[in-house]
Design a protein around this motif. Structure first.
Motif, PDB file in Angstrom:
ATOM      1  N   SER A 192       2.943   1.322  -3.663  1.00 44.63           N
ATOM      2  CA  SER A 192       1.569   1.422  -3.164  1.00 44.63           C
ATOM      3  C   SER A 192       0.584   1.701  -4.285  1.00 44.63           C
ATOM      4  N   PHE A 193       0.856   2.676  -5.141  1.00 46.71           N
ATOM      5  CA  PHE A 193      -0.099   3.005  -6.194  1.00 46.71           C
ATOM      6  C   PHE A 193      -0.281   1.832  -7.158  1.00 46.71           C
ATOM      7  N   ASN A 194       0.789   1.088  -7.415  1.00 46.09           N
ATOM      8  CA  ASN A 194       0.706  -0.053  -8.320  1.00 46.09           C
ATOM      9  C   ASN A 194       0.278  -1.332  -7.609  1.00 46.09           C
ATOM     10  N   ASN A 195      -0.132  -1.205  -6.332  1.00 48.26           N
ATOM     11  CA  ASN A 195      -0.649  -2.350  -5.578  1.00 48.26           C
ATOM     12  C   ASN A 195       0.353  -3.490  -5.514  1.00 48.26           C
ATOM     13  N   ALA A 196       1.642  -3.158  -5.429  1.00 46.82           N
ATOM     14  CA  ALA A 196       2.678  -4.188  -5.461  1.00 46.82           C
ATOM     15  C   ALA A 196       2.967  -4.775  -4.085  1.00 46.82           C
ATOM     16  N   GLY A 197       3.034  -3.946  -3.043  1.00 42.63           N
ATOM     17  CA  GLY A 197       3.246  -4.467  -1.704  1.00 42.63           C
ATOM     18  C   GLY A 197       4.676  -4.807  -1.357  1.00 42.63           C
ATOM     19  N   PHE A 198       5.646  -4.462  -2.206  1.00 42.31           N
ATOM     20  CA  PHE A 198       7.052  -4.706  -1.887  1.00 42.31           C
ATOM     21  C   PHE A 198       7.535  -3.692  -0.844  1.00 42.31           C
ATOM     22  N   SER A 199       8.399  -4.147   0.061  1.00 39.87           N
ATOM     23  CA  SER A 199       8.969  -3.283   1.100  1.00 39.87           C
ATOM     24  C   SER A 199      10.482  -3.375   1.062  1.00 39.87           C
ATOM     25  N   VAL A 200      11.132  -2.225   1.200  1.00 43.23           N
ATOM     26  CA  VAL A 200      12.595  -2.192   1.183  1.00 43.23           C
ATOM     27  C   VAL A 200      13.151  -1.718   2.521  1.00 43.23           C
ATOM     28  N   THR A 201      12.323  -1.699   3.546  1.00 46.67           N
ATOM     29  CA  THR A 201      12.769  -1.342   4.889  1.00 46.67           C
ATOM     30  C   THR A 201      12.537  -2.517   5.822  1.00 46.67           C
ATOM     31  N   GLN A 202      13.355  -2.604   6.843  1.00 45.25           N
ATOM     32  CA  GLN A 202      13.261  -3.704   7.790  1.00 45.25           C
ATOM     33  C   GLN A 202      11.893  -3.700   8.470  1.00 45.25           C
ATOM     34  N   GLY A 203      11.244  -4.862   8.472  1.00 44.68           N
ATOM     35  CA  GLY A 203       9.956  -4.977   9.137  1.00 44.68           C
ATOM     36  C   GLY A 203       8.771  -4.606   8.276  1.00 44.68           C
ATOM     37  N   GLY A 204       9.004  -3.957   7.139  1.00 41.71           N
ATOM     38  CA  GLY A 204       7.913  -3.582   6.258  1.00 41.71           C
ATOM     39  C   GLY A 204       6.917  -2.671   6.944  1.00 41.71           C
ATOM     40  N   ALA A 205       5.652  -2.820   6.595  1.00 42.99           N
ATOM     41  CA  ALA A 205       4.599  -1.960   7.152  1.00 42.99           C
ATOM     42  C   ALA A 205       4.349  -2.228   8.622  1.00 42.99           C
ATOM     43  N   GLU A 206       4.768  -3.378   9.130  1.00 38.96           N
ATOM     44  CA  GLU A 206       4.581  -3.668  10.550  1.00 38.96           C
ATOM     45  C   GLU A 206       5.339  -2.684  11.429  1.00 38.96           C
ATOM     46  N   ALA A 207       6.431  -2.122  10.911  1.00 37.74           N
ATOM     47  CA  ALA A 207       7.203  -1.148  11.689  1.00 37.74           C
ATOM     48  C   ALA A 207       6.436   0.156  11.892  1.00 37.74           C
ATOM     49  N   TRP A 208       5.374   0.384  11.097  1.00 35.70           N
ATOM     50  CA  TRP A 208       4.602   1.636  11.186  1.00 35.70           C
ATOM     51  C   TRP A 208       3.167   1.375  11.611  1.00 35.70           C
ATOM     52  N   SER A 209       2.930   0.303  12.355  1.00 31.26           N
ATOM     53  CA  SER A 209       1.559  -0.060  12.719  1.00 31.26           C
ATOM     54  C   SER A 209       0.853   1.024  13.526  1.00 31.26           C
ATOM     55  N   GLY A 210       1.615   1.925  14.150  1.00 26.85           N
ATOM     56  CA  GLY A 210       1.012   3.004  14.926  1.00 26.85           C
ATOM     57  C   GLY A 210       1.243   4.369  14.325  1.00 26.85           C
ATOM     58  N   ASN A 211       1.670   4.421  13.058  1.00 26.42           N
ATOM     59  CA  ASN A 211       2.001   5.690  12.416  1.00 26.42           C
ATOM     60  C   ASN A 211       1.020   5.969  11.279  1.00 26.42           C
ATOM     61  N   PRO A 212       0.005   6.822  11.530  1.00 24.58           N
ATOM     62  CA  PRO A 212      -0.977   7.107  10.468  1.00 24.58           C
ATOM     63  C   PRO A 212      -0.396   7.907   9.307  1.00 24.58           C
ATOM     64  N   PHE A 213       0.735   8.588   9.522  1.00 26.94           N
ATOM     65  CA  PHE A 213       1.333   9.395   8.459  1.00 26.94           C
ATOM     66  C   PHE A 213       2.059   8.549   7.414  1.00 26.94           C
ATOM     67  N   VAL A 214       2.252   7.268   7.722  1.00 27.07           N
ATOM     68  CA  VAL A 214       2.794   6.325   6.738  1.00 27.07           C
ATOM     69  C   VAL A 214       1.699   5.395   6.231  1.00 27.07           C
ATOM     70  N   LEU A 215       0.937   4.812   7.162  1.00 25.47           N
ATOM     71  CA  LEU A 215      -0.118   3.885   6.750  1.00 25.47           C
ATOM     72  C   LEU A 215      -1.198   4.588   5.939  1.00 25.47           C
ATOM     73  N   GLY A 216      -1.504   5.834   6.288  1.00 24.21           N
ATOM     74  CA  GLY A 216      -2.528   6.582   5.562  1.00 24.21           C
ATOM     75  C   GLY A 216      -2.189   6.770   4.089  1.00 24.21           C
ATOM     76  N   PRO A 217      -1.030   7.348   3.747  1.00 28.72           N
ATOM     77  CA  PRO A 217      -0.663   7.497   2.331  1.00 28.72           C
ATOM     78  C   PRO A 217      -0.551   6.171   1.590  1.00 28.72           C
TER      79      PRO A 217
END
Length: 474
Positions: A192-217
């Motif tokens: 995130s800090f390096n603006n890379a956008g790589f995800s190593v979890t299934q579904g990526g950021a879509e899995a946390w679309s309702g979780n502000p404690f992940v999307l916020g940081p």
């Protein structure tokens, strides 16, 4: 008597292999600093391509195709985030760690990397290396470069660790073991800090679309990384007490003010625009609650800075939203940052010049300062070079892929802006298309002006200036 070439130092006269490497770096820096930086950056991509080509780097144990290994290495080192294979399932633990290390190295910056290489080999920074580093980090005094490079490494690592610490409870709450949660937190902190956008979890950021404690940081990490090291360091230094007084905004230079103001304006426009275009789209925001719509609108507004995470399916967005995000990704983030694009300061200078021309002012001014005409010429050059790269690459991909212009243009601008948002086209392309995007990611990360300077043999200085004559414009 044979004369010894000055471009090929004798090992016995330069102090052995280390001295020879140092001499070669000095010669390359003297002849073309930008070309030296690009060479180092290309070398890093080549090293990670070779490492990702190892059978142990894939989860299947089979060697990755060269096009995929090269594309992933370039995307990681260029902190882009575009992928041709699923990072979470295709690469093994070793492969994912290699990607994380590549992101960290790439995020430090191409010129910073070259300066650190010179420091590690020569045990000191010479004048040439200081000049190179000053051009990238926008340092005001050459004497500050050594301390500035140290501050860059410390600051970036500290912020990445801080993001990881904030993310850790969320991963633990999802049921990850402590080791897995620590690894995921660290990876996403760096990504995130390096603006890379790589995800190593299934579904990526879509899995946390309702979780502000992940999307916020994640959003905060992308925003901080896109500001640029000079801006963050300037703000941090002016928050410290000097003689018992905090200078605050009074100590901000013009670059810091332009970057912050333009970034905030573009961010507000991005958030409001995305919400307006996607609010009723059932494939993205339409099926969410009001709070989740606001959360995801803010998250989606931050990502085109060069983040690359997406909490809603990109391929479900309206074509209008794609075109809107094309513009945002092309602008990118701040200079000397982990973001790509033409940079917000380039946009600011162009807008200020347009306003000055409309008013009939001879000078371009902002915040009580006059912007030199050289900066305006540079901004125009960056804009035209970036637009040319995108146009040529889009035409090539249109011929290769056979897909529609909106899909191709979105992927092309994302590669140039090292953003990483994708409609899925990268994974569908043949090897030739992947090579086109790889070259575009490299050009977008290193910067159009740096690339042009590296290809130039020397600066052209003219003694005689021709008579002036004004052509008809418009």
């Amino acid at each position: 008597m044979a004369t010894r070439s000055t471009t090929s130092p004798d090992l016995t006269r330069v102090g052995g292999p280390v001295g020879w490497v140092r001499a070669r770096i000095d010669i390359a820096a003297r002849q073309s600093p930008a070309r030296l930086a690009l060479s180092v950056f290309a070398l890093v991509i080549g090293v990670f391509t070779a490492l990702l080509s190892l059978p142990a780097a894939t989860s299947s144990g089979q060697r990755a195709p060269f096009a995929d290994a090269l594309f992933t290495a370039a995307s990681a080192v260029c902190v882009t985030g575009l992928t041709t294979v699923d990072t979470a399932t295709y690469w093994s633990g070793l492969g994912q760690v290699l990607i994380m290390v590549a992101i960290k190295i790439g995020g430090l910056g191409i010129i910073t990397l070259a300066s650190l290489l010179g420091l590690a080999v020569a045990r000191r920074l010479g004048l040439r290396q200081r000049l190179i580093a000053a051009s990238e980090t926008k340092a005001l005094r050459l004497a500050d470069v050594r301390g500035l490079l140290r501050a860059v490494v410390i600051m970036s690592t500290s912020l990445e660790l801080a993001i990881a610490v904030v993310l850790l409870p969320s991963f633990l709450a999802e049921g990850d073991g402590l080791g897995t949660a620590l690894y995921h937190s660290l990876f996403y902190g760096i990504s995130s800090f390096n603006n890379a956008g790589f995800s190593v979890t299934q579904g990526g950021a879509e899995a946390w679309s309702g979780n502000p404690f992940v999307l916020g940081p994640l959003a905060i990490g992308v925003f901080m990384g896109s500001l640029g090291f000079p801006v963050v360091l300037t703000v941090a230094n002016n928050l410290r007490r000097k003689d018992g007084v905090r200078r605050g905004r009074r100590g901000w230079n013009l670059h810091t003010r332009l970057t912050l103001v333009t970034t905030l304006v573009v961010l507000v426009v991005a958030i409001v625009g995305f919400a307006a275009f996607e609010w009723t789209n059932p494939g993205t925001l339409g099926s969410m609650s009001f709070g989740d719509r606001v959360l995801n609108s803010v998250f989606a507004g931050v990502m085109p800075r060069s983040g690359g995470f997406s909490a809603v399916p990109v391929n479900e967005m309206h074509e209008t939203t794609w075109a809107f995000q094309d513009l945002l990704m092309f602008i990118g983030g701040g200079s000397a940052s982990t973001a790509g694009g033409i940079k917000v300061t380039t946009l600011a200078v162009l807008v200020l010049a347009t306003v000055a021309e409309a008013r009939g002012d001879r000078d371009v001014e902002a915040f009580g300062r006059r912007i030199p005409h050289g900066s305006l010429r540079l901004a125009v050059t960056v804009l035209l070079a970036g637009a040319t790269l995108v146009l040529v690459s889009a035409l090539a991909l249109l011929a290769i892929s056979g897909r529609s212009l909106d899909v191709v243009l979105f992927e092309t601008v994302s590669a140039f802006g090292t953003c990483g948002l994708s409609t899925g086209l990268s994974a569908e392309l043949p090897s030739s298309g992947k090579y086109v995007l790889t070259a575009l990611m490299f050009a977008g990360r290193t910067g159009t002006m740096t690339l042009a300077a590296a290809l130039a043999l020397r600066d052209r200085r003219r003694v005689v200036r021709l008579p002036e004559e004004r052509p008809v414009v418009g």
